[in-house]
Design an enzyme around this catalytic site. Structure first.
Site, PDB file in Angstrom:
ATOM      1  N   GLN A   1       0.828  -1.207   0.000  1.00 53.93           N
ATOM      2  CA  GLN A   1       0.000   0.000   0.000  1.00 53.93           C
ATOM      3  C   GLN A   1       0.865   1.262   0.000  1.00 53.93           C
ATOM      4  OE1 GLN A   1      -3.221  -1.924   2.967  1.00 53.93           O
ATOM      5  NE2 GLN A   1      -3.737   0.189   2.485  1.00 53.93           N
TER       6      GLN A   1
ATOM      7  N   CYS B   1      -9.977   2.472   7.828  1.00 49.55           N
ATOM      8  CA  CYS B   1     -10.203   3.717   8.558  1.00 49.55           C
ATOM      9  C   CYS B   1      -8.877   4.434   8.690  1.00 49.55           C
ATOM     10  CB  CYS B   1     -10.780   3.446   9.948  1.00 49.55           C
ATOM     11  SG  CYS B   1      -9.681   2.564  11.047  1.00 49.55           S
TER      12      CYS B   1
ATOM     13  N   GLU C   1     -13.253   5.432   3.699  1.00 44.47           N
ATOM     14  CA  GLU C   1     -13.307   4.779   4.992  1.00 44.47           C
ATOM     15  C   GLU C   1     -14.466   5.246   5.859  1.00 44.47           C
ATOM     16  OE1 GLU C   1      -9.301   5.882   5.808  1.00 44.47           O
ATOM     17  OE2 GLU C   1      -8.536   3.971   5.105  1.00 44.47           O
TER      18      GLU C   1
END
Lengths: 284, 809
Positions: free
Chosen positions: B240, B388, B763
Site C-alpha cells: 500500500q 479507517c 473509509e
C-alpha cells in the site's frame, strides 16, 4: 493449502475402483465431488496417498422415482436435486434442504453420496436421510449390501461403511405428509448451528406418524424417535410440540464451538425444531 | 473544427471531469480476469518460499533441524534466524518504532509466527520441505489477556528489561511493566477529572472493541528478484506504500535506494493489511540474493488471518459527564491496547495510538482526557487501521456508544442528545479539546436530513408498539434503531506532525502532457480497488481541460512514480488528489502563457474556460488545450521552454474531516439471535464529490465491512493462544446474501484548505457503520434494561443478551 503428493486414479468402472481399494486399503479414498476431502487434503489433515475419482464410473448419476421409493445415485449433485422437478414433487423436503446447503458453486460439485458417506456431523443430508428412513447401498469385494441411514453413523467421520466399500446409492421410501427442513446458520456456506428435518403424516385431525432428525448437534446426525413419537396421536398442539422438543433435547449432545455454547445450541435446537414441526404440520 | 459548434455544456460533458459518474476504467480488465496481481508475476527460474510456522503461542525454540528438509526433492535452502543474524536481518524495525523478529530468534511469541523459510523450486516442494523441518519447542506460559499480561511475572520480550529485570524505556517513553509498550496521553487530566467529579450526570461504560482482520481478498505476497549483474533488486508486492517499502528495504538491507525498484501491481484490496513490512518480504529478498534467482512468497488465507496485521483489540473505559439537560461537559477515555507480540501498528510515528484523540467525535465537549496503554501479549502483531484512518474506527465507536449510554442515563432520546451537543456550523474551524482543528462541517443540516428521510419519529413510534406487542406475547421480534454521527480525521498528513519512521507524509503527482493533447499522470499513491485511474483523471480533466479519457493514471512503480507515502487512511484524495490539482494548475499556468503568445495578447488578457483559453471579452478568440499542447512542443516560443510537464509535492496544511449521519433499522429474533437489517440509510459529506458513482461504491463496500465487524467478524483466541477463526468458515466475510440494500445520500461541505475541497470517503462508511449496526442491536434491548454489550453481535451473543435480560421466559 498445498496437499502432499498423491496418486490420482480415474477408473472407468466399479471393478477398477474396488481393485485399487483392495490393493491400497487405508491409503486409498474415493472422491465424488471432493468438496469435503480436497480441503482436508490441502490442509494436510487428510493423508490420502491414493485418490480415486469416481466421476468416470457410470451408473451413479441417476434419480429414479418408483411407485414406493426413490433411488438417488451417489454422484447426483445437490444442484441436480434442486433442478429435478419430478423429485421435488415426490419428495419436496430434498429440494428445501439442498437449497440450504452451502452456495450454488458448491452445490454444482457436491454430491449426495459424498455428503452422506463422509460422516461429517455438519453435513445436512445424513440427518435428512435418517428422517426419511433411507437406505444406503454400498458395494465391496463381496458384493452389495444395504445399510439403513439410521444405523450408518457411529461417530464423527466413522460410519458402518468399510474402508474397501463404496457408497453407490441412496434409496428413500416414498415420503408422505407434510415436510420441513429448518436450518439456522451464521451465513451462506456455513454448517448448521442447528437444523431439523421433519416429515409428518396427518390422519384425520391428529398426527398419524412423525419422523424427526437433527443436524450438527452431536458427533453424528440424531434421529430422534422419541420426538416423533411425542407427536403421534396428538393434534400437534403446543403441549405436543413441547414434549417433542423435550424428547429431542434428550437425544442430542451438542458441543461448544464458534457458533456458540451448549446452552445456546440446545435452545436454538428447540426453536428450530418447533418451526420445523409447525411448518411440516401446516403442510400435512 | 468541432469545438466551434460544441456548446459549453457539451464541452464540460466531454471532459468527464469532477462531478461526473464516469465508469471505472479499471473494470474492463478486472471483470475480464485480466488484472495483473503479484501472483501473476512469473519470471524465468523463479523459486518459491514459504514458512515453517509455530504451532505454539509462546515457546522457547530449543533446536531447528533442517537436514531432512534439504533432502526433499526441489528444496534448495532453509533459512533460520541463525542465517539472517550475520546480515543483521533476523529482526526488522516496525512502523511503530518497535522491532519484530523476521524469523524466530530463540523463541516464538504468537501462533503462526515465522520460524524458518523454505526455498524450493515450486510451491509443492516448499510445502513438503516445511513438513520435513523439525523444530523442538519448549512451551511457555501463554498470555492472551492484556490485563493479565500487565500483572504477570512472565516477561514476553527479553529486550524490554535490563540486566536487573527492570523495564527499559520503549520507543514512546518509560514502561510500567516489562510487557507494557507505551502510555500515550492527550488532553487535560486534572481539569477533566474535576469537571466529571462535579457533574450533575455521569455515565460510565467499559467496552471491548474486539480483534478483527482486514482480510483483503488477495492475501499479502511478493516476488523479489536480485539481478547480480547490475546489482539491482526488483520487488513486486502487495504494497500500500511502495516508496516507503523501498526506503525501508534500503535502510535495513544497506542496498542503495537507486538500486531498488518496488512495484505494486494490481492489488486486490488492502484495507490496512498491506501497509506494513512483513517477514515474507525480507526473507524473499534475502533468498533471492542468496540464490541469484527470483523468489516468490504468497500467503494462504490462514497465514493472512493468523499472522499479518490484525485490527482493533482495544479495551476502552469511558466516563462522560453532562448537565441534567444533556449538555456534555467532559469526557475521559482509557484504553488498554493489545498489540500482540510486537508493536507493528502502522500509525504516524508520533501517534502510537493513531488519531484515537478524535474520540470527542462530532460534539462540542469542552474538556477531555485520553490515555492509552499499549501491551504485549501472545497474539499476532498488527493493530492497523482497517478501512479507517489511524484508530478512528475505535474512537468513533467509543464516542457513539458513550452518547447512547449517556442518553440512557439521562432517559433522553439519543438523536436529540446528539443534536444539542453537535459542534455548530459557525464554530468551524473548530479546535477540539484533544487538539485537532476540524476544518469544516454542518452537522445539524446532515442530521436533520437523515432523520427526516427515515421518518425517525415514525420509527420510534413503531418501535414502542413493538415493545408492547412483545410484552403482550404477540411477537418474538424486537426492533432496533441504530444511530451514528461520525467525524473522521483523514488525509495524513501535515509533515510537521505526521511521519512514518521519519518519512514525511506528503504526496505527489507528476504530469506529462503529450503533444497531441493527451497525458499521463503518475502519483505516489497506489490503488487497491479505489479507482484512482478513474477519479484522478477526472480531477485533472477539470483542472487542465483535457478529457479524462485522454489521461492515463499510473501508480505503484517507484522507478517512474514520484515519491509518496501511499494509500491508506483515506489519504489519497486529500493529499495526492491535492497534489494532482496543484500540478494541474502549474500546467495551466504555463498553458496560459502559451495561449497568450499564440493569440498575440498579454497573459492577463486570456482566461481559462473548460477546455481552452479565451481572450477576455472575445470568446470567439481561443486556443484549446489540445492546440496549446501541440504548440508547447513544436513551436518556438520566446522565453518559454518547450514541453508541458509539471510536478507537485503537496504537504497539506491540515487533515480533512469528513462526516456523516447513518441510521439502521433492524429486527432481532430474540429466540435465535438472528438479525435482519430492514433498512440502512447513509448520508456522507465528503466535501467536493469527484465521482458520485465511485463514492457510492465506496460507501457500499465500507458499510459491508462495517456490518461484518459489528455482526460477527473476529479473530478469536483460546486460552492457549490458538487462533479459533483462521479460515473463512469461521471468519465472517459477508456475501450478497447477508448484505442489505443501502440507501445513500449526501450533503456537500467542502474542505476550505483543500485545492478542490475534497475530503476523502473510502473509509467513512466503515467508521460510521460499525457503531450504527452495533447501536441498532443495543437499542433493540434498551427497553428491557440493556446499556451495553460487546461486539461482535453474532447470533449466540445476541441470544445471550436476551437470555440475561430474562427474555426467554
Amino acid at each position: 493449502m498445498i496437499p502432499a503428493a498423491f496418486e490420482y486414479y480415474r477408473p472407468k468402472d466399479m471393478a477398477g475402483v474396488l481393485s485399487i481399494l483392495e490393493e491400497h486399503g487405508d491409503d486409498a479414498r474415493v472422491m465424488a465431488g471432493g468438496h469435503s476431502l480436497i480441503p482436508m487434503m490441502k490442509l494436510r489433515m487428510a493423508d490420502v496417498p491414493h485418490l480415486i475419482d469416481l466421476q468416470d464410473v457410470g451408473g451413479m448419476s441417476d434419480v429414479s422415482i418408483g411407485s414406493d421409493s426413490i433411488r438417488i445415485g451417489a454422484l447426483v449433485t445437490q444442484h441436480d436435486i434442486i433442478d429435478n422437478d419430478a423429485l421435488a414433487a415426490a419428495a419436496p423436503i430434498l429440494r428445501e434442504a439442498a437449497l440450504q446447503i452451502a452456495d450454488p458453486q458448491v452445490r454444482y460439485m457436491g454430491t449426495v453420496g459424498g455428503n452422506v458417506a463422509n460422516g461429517d456431523p455438519g453435513n445436512d443430508m445424513p440427518g435428512l436421510m435418517q428422517c426419511l428412513g433411507a437406505t444406503f447401498t454400498v458395494v465391496g469385494a463381496d458384493g452389495e449390501r444395504d445399510i439403513p441411514a439410521r444405523d450408518f453413523y457411529e461417530a464423527a467421520y466413522m460410519t458402518a461403511r468399510e474402508d474397501d466399500e463404496v457408497l453407490t446409492a441412496v434409496t428413500i421410501p416414498m415420503p408422505h405428509g407434510g415436510y420441513a427442513y429448518e436450518k439456522q446458520k451464521r451465513k451462506i456456506g456455513d454448517y448448521a448451528t442447528a437444523a431439523a428435518a421433519a416429515q409428518i403424516v396427518k390422519g384425520g385431525t391428529t398426527c398419524a406418524s412423525a419422523s424427526i432428525a437433527m443436524t450438527n448437534l452431536s458427533d453424528t446426525p440424531v434421529f430422534s424417535e422419541a420426538a416423533g413419537a411425542a407427536l403421534v396421536g396428538t393434534s400437534v398442539d403446543d403441549a405436543a410440540i413441547k414434549a417433542a422438543i423435550a424428547a429431542m433435547l434428550g437425544d442430542i449432545d451438542p458441543t461448544e464451538d464458534n457458533r456458540g455454547p451448549v446452552a445456546f445450541k440446545k435452545h436454538v435446537a428447540g426453536v428450530i425444531l418447533r418451526r420445523a414441526i409447525e411448518r411440516a404440520w401446516s403442510r400435512a | 473544427m468541432k469545438d466551434d459548434v460544441t456548446s459549453r455544456e457539451e464541452r464540460i460533458e466531454n471532459l468527464k471531469g469532477m462531478g461526473c459518474s464516469r465508469k471505472r476504467v479499471e473494470d474492463a480488465r478486472f471483470t475480464q480476469g485480466k488484472g495483473n496481481y503479484v501472483d501473476d508475476v512469473k519470471l524465468d527460474g523463479m523459486l518459491f518460499g514459504d514458512f515453517v510456522r509455530s504451532p505454539y503461542a509462546h515457546a522457547r525454540i530449543k533446536n531447528i533441524e533442517t537436514a531432512a528438509a534439504l533432502e526433499v526433492p526441489g528444496v534448495l535452502a532453509v533459512l533460520t534466524a541463525a542465517d539472517l543474524e550475520p546480515l543483521g536481518l533476523h529482526w526488522m524495525p516496525t512502523l511503530a518504532g518497535d522491532k519484530q523478529m523476521v524469523l524466530a530468534d530463540g523463541k516464538v511469541l504468537f501462533q503462526g509466527q515465522e520460524v524458518a523459510f523454505v526455498v524450493a523450486e515450486d510451491r509443492y516442494a516448499a510445502a513438503d520441505g516445511i513438513e520435513a523441518v523439525e523444530v523442538e519447542y519448549e512451551e511457555l506460559e501463554v498470555l492472551v489477556d492484556p490485563f493479565k499480561a500487565l500483572a504477570s511475572d512472565v516477561v514476553l520480550r527479553e529486550d524490554t528489561v535490563d540486566e536487573t529485570g527492570k523495564p527499559t524505556d520503549g520507543a514512546h517513553g518509560p514502561r510500567k511493566h516489562p510487557n507494557h509498550i507505551f502510555t500515550w496521553e492527550a488532553g487535560d487530566k486534572g481539569p477533566t477529572f474535576e469537571v466529571i467529579d462535579a457533574a450533575e450526570v455521569v455515565a460510565e461504560e467499559t467496552m471491548y472493541y474486539h480483534r478483527t482482520h482486514p482480510c483483503p481478498l488477495e492475501t499479502c505476497g511478493c516476488v523479489a528478484s536480485m539481478d547480480k549483474v547490475n546489482g539491482k533488486l526488483t520487488l513486486w508486492g502487495t504494497f500500500q506504500a511502495p516508496h516507503a517499502i523501498r526506503t525501508i528495504v534500503s535502510l535495513i538491507s544497506g542496498l542503495e535506494e537507486h538500486n531498488i525498484r518496488v512495484i505494486s501491481p494490481d492489488i486486490g484490496g488492502g484495507f490496512g493489511n498491506k501497509v506494513g513490512a512483513y517477514p515474507g518480504y525480507v526473507c524473499s529478498v534475502v533468498a533471492s540474493i542468496v540464490t541469484g534467482k527470483p523468489v516468490k512468497w504468497i500467503e494462504d488465507r490462514m497465514d493472512n488471518l493468523m499472522t499479518t496485521a490484525f485490527a482493533r483489540d482495544y479495551w476502552m473505559k469511558g466516563r462522560i459527564s453532562a448537565t441534567k439537560e444533556g449538555k456534555i461537559t467532559g469526557l475521559h477515555c482509557h484504553v488498554t491496547a493489545d498489540h500482540g507480540g510486537f508493536d507493528a501498528c502502522a500509525d504516524p510515528t508520533k501517534f502510537p495510538a493513531g488519531f484515537m484523540n478524535i474520540c470527542t467525535g462530532s460534539y462540542d465537549i469542552p474538556t477531555a482526557f485520553l490515555e492509552v496503554d499499549g501491551v504485549y501479549t501472545n497474539k499476532a502483531p498488527g493493530g492497523v487501521s482497517y478501512r479507517c484512518s489511524f484508530r478512528v474506527t475505535e474512537a468513533v465507536y467509543f464516542i457513539e456508544r458513550m452518547i447512547e449510554v449517556l442518553a440512557i442515563k439521562l432517559n433522553m432520546d439519543a438523536a436529540e442528545l446528539r443534536r444539542i451537543n453537535f459542534i455548530r456550523k459557525e464554530q468551524f474551524p473548530y479546535t477540539a479539546a484533544l487538539g485537532w482543528e476540524y476544518d469544516s462541517g454542518d452537522y445539524h443540516t446532515a442530521w436533520d436530513k437523515a432523520l427526516k428521510t427515515v421518518d425517525y419519529d415514525g420509527l420510534r413510534a413503531e418501535q414502542a408498539q413493538r415493545v408492547e406487542d412483545f410484552k403482550a406475547g404477540k411477537t418474538r421480534k424486537l426492533m432496533g434503531i441504530g444511530l451514528s454521527f461520525f467525524t473522521e480525521i483523514v488525509g495524513a498528513g501535515p509533515v510537521k506532525n505526521c511521519d512514518i519512521l521519519g518519512l514525511g507524509m506528503f504526496d505527489s503527482c507528476e504530469i506529462r502532457i503529450h503533444p497531441t493533447g493527451s497525458a499521463i499522470a503518475r502519483l505516489g499513491t497506489i490503488s487497491q480497488g479505489q479507482g484512482h485511474a478513474t477519479t484522478f483523471a477526472q480531477i485533472l480533466a477539470s483542472e487542465i481541460g483535457l478529457p479524462a479519457d485522454s489521461i492515463t493514471i499510473e501508480e505503484g512503480d517507484t522507478d517512474t512514480a514520484p515519491y509518496g507515502l501511499g494509500t491508506y487512511g483515506s489519504r489519497s484524495t486529500p493529499v495526492a488528489g491535492a497534489a494532482t490539482a496543484m500540478a494541474g494548475r502549474k500546467i495551466r499556468a504555463k498553458a496560459q502563457m502559451i495561449a497568450a503568445y499564440l493569440l498575440e495578447v498579454h497573459d492577463d488578457d486570456v482566461e481559462f474556460d473548460v477546455d481552452r483559453f479565451v481572450v477576455k471579452g472575445a470568446p470567439e478568440r481561443f486556443k484549446t488545450m489540445k492546440e496549446i499542447a501541440f504548440a508547447s512542443y513544436n513551436q518556438a516560443i520566446p522565453g518559454i521552454e518547450p514541453g508541458l510537464e509539471a510536478v507537485s509535492y503537496y504537504d497539506p496544511p491540515n487533515m480533512t474531516y469528513p462526516f456523516g449521519a447513518y441510521v439502521c433499522v433492524m429486527d432481532i429474533d430474540v429466540d435465535t439471535g438472528v438479525t435482519d437489517i430492514r433498512r440502512f440509510y447513509a448520508l456522507d459529506d465528503c466535501g467536493t464529490r469527484i465521482n458520485p458513482m465511485v463514492i457510492e461504491g465506496q460507501v457500499h463496500g465500507g458499510l459491508t465491512e462495517a456490518l461484518a465487524v459489528a455482526l460477527g467478524q473476529e479473530i478469536a483466541y483460546d486460552d492457549m493462544g490458538n487462533v479459533k477463526t483462521g479460515t473463512l468458515m469461521d471468519f465472517f466475510l459477508p456475501t450478497a446474501w447477508e448484505v442489505p440494500n443501502y440507501e445513500t445520500d449526501f450533503t456537500v461541505t467542502p474542505s476550505p484548505h483543500h485545492p478542490i475541497g475534497a475530503k476523502g470517503v473510502g473509509e467513512s462508511p466503515h467508521v460510521g457503520g460499525v457503531p450504527c449496526f452495533s447501536n441498532a442491536v443495543q437499542d433493540a434491548f434498551r427497553a428491557f434494561g440493556n446499556t451495553h454489550t460487546n461486539m461482535p453481535h453474532d447470533h449466540w451473543r445476541i441470544w445471550k443478551t436476551a437470555n440475561e435480560l430474562g427474555l426467554h421466559g
